[in-house]
Design an enzyme around this catalytic site. Structure first.
Site: not given
Ligand code: PMV
Length: 314
Positions: A96, A141
């Site tokens: 995040g 996030d």
């Molecule tokens: O990898 P990160 O920290 O960018 O988390 C992405 C989370 C997802 O579910 C894949 C995308 C979202 O928008 O929730």
């Protein structure tokens, strides 16, 4: 003045499925980003995050510069800032980082422009910046980066649970002790936007496969929440393993991540899984009382690791 901070996050359950309206559970990596210097200047915003090797101003030709320009236009008032940030999480590794940076940018510019924003406003503005970084983020996030704690997120309206406090229409904070976790970085780079696009294509080609994986993840989430409530270590570990398998079925693991999960479980973790967009980035392992052994094993295998939420559960 209290230092300006923003939270990182580890998704326990529901990455990707959350984009399609399924629930997700994330836990904050509390105060992972902290403003070490905020100086007002007449115009323009400049940000420096030494731990990420990141220096950017709003005149550059990059996503971050675009987000800085948007930030300046969204907040009322005028005036820019120089912001320096200390980070305890890696950039772009599923923890995040972009949402945390977005939240901190909003808080810092609001501070410089003499505004006292409530958390809903911080989150909504940070969400707009996240859209620059990721196209169409679910909001999980930026919500966790803003509110912290153990967050149950549901796009279509948060589920009512007796041990939960509703923070806004999409999010509940669970009043449960977050589980202690070991986090380890595969050092394999990947892009969230690309992985989200990958799942979108797969869903068009084979909707049944994707729906099966999403359902397995949602079931794992509810078993996981119950296991956190009752402190059932085996059940929480099992739920995490189920979620890793489902994400693997969607092509969101990679040899390094699979190896890390195996190393963590062989060293005593009850369960482990990829966290975030996958295809690289980080895993989380649940190993209460055995964190040091699991962390050591992962580091010996070449993957930098750290622990979060050490106290509790023992
Ligand atoms: O990898 P990160 O920290 O960018 O988390 C992405 C989370 C997802 O579910 C894949 C995308 C979202 O928008 O929730």
């Amino acid at each position: 003045m209290k230092p300006l901070t923003a939270h990182g996050k580890a998704i326990l359950f529901g990455e990707h499925s959350v984009v399609y309206g399924h629930p997700a559970l994330a836990m904050a990596i509390e105060d992972a980003l902290c403003a070490t210097r905020v100086t007002a200047r007449p115009g323009g915003v400049k940000v420096h995050v030494p731990a990420w090797g990141l220096v950017c101003d709003d005149g550059a030709d990059s996503k971050i510069a675009e987000a800085l320009r948007l930030l300046e236009s969204l907040l009322p008032g005028s005036g820019g800032m120089d912001l320096e940030v200390a980070s305890s999480i890696p950039m772009g590794a599923g923890l995040g980082s972009s949402a945390a940076l977005s939240v901190l940018l909003v808080k810092a510019l609001a501070h410089v422009r003499g505004m006292d924003l409530d958390l809903t406003c911080v989150r909504n503005t940070a969400h707009a910046l996240e859209r620059v970084f990721h196209g169409n983020p679910s909001g999980l996030d930026d919500a966790t980066a803003t509110y912290g704690g153990l967050c149950l997120f549901h796009k279509g309206g948060a589920d009512r649970l007796p041990f939960a406090e509703q923070l806004d229409t999409q999010i509940h904070r669970l009043h449960l002790d977050p589980p202690p976790l070991v986090v380890a970085d595969s050092l394999v780079k990947r892009s969230t936007a690309e992985k989200v696009a990958w799942v979108r294509r797969l869903r068009e080609e084979d909707p049944a496969l994707v729906e099966r994986a999403f359902l397995a993840m949602t079931e794992a989430l509810f078993s996981g929440v119950e296991a956190i409530r009752t402190r059932d270590r085996q059940a929480l570990g099992r739920a995490m393993n189920t979620c890793h398998k489902a994400l693997s079925d969607l092509g969101l693991s990679c040899p390094e991540l699979d190896r890390m999960v195996e190393v963590a479980c062989s060293a005593g973790a009850y369960g482990a899984k990829v966290t975030g967009a996958g295809g690289g980035g980080c895993i989380i392992a649940f190993a209460p009382g055995r964190e040091e052994a699991v962390k050591q094993a992962l580091e010996t295998a070449g993957f930098p690791a750290f622990t979060i939420q050490k106290e509790g559960w023992i």
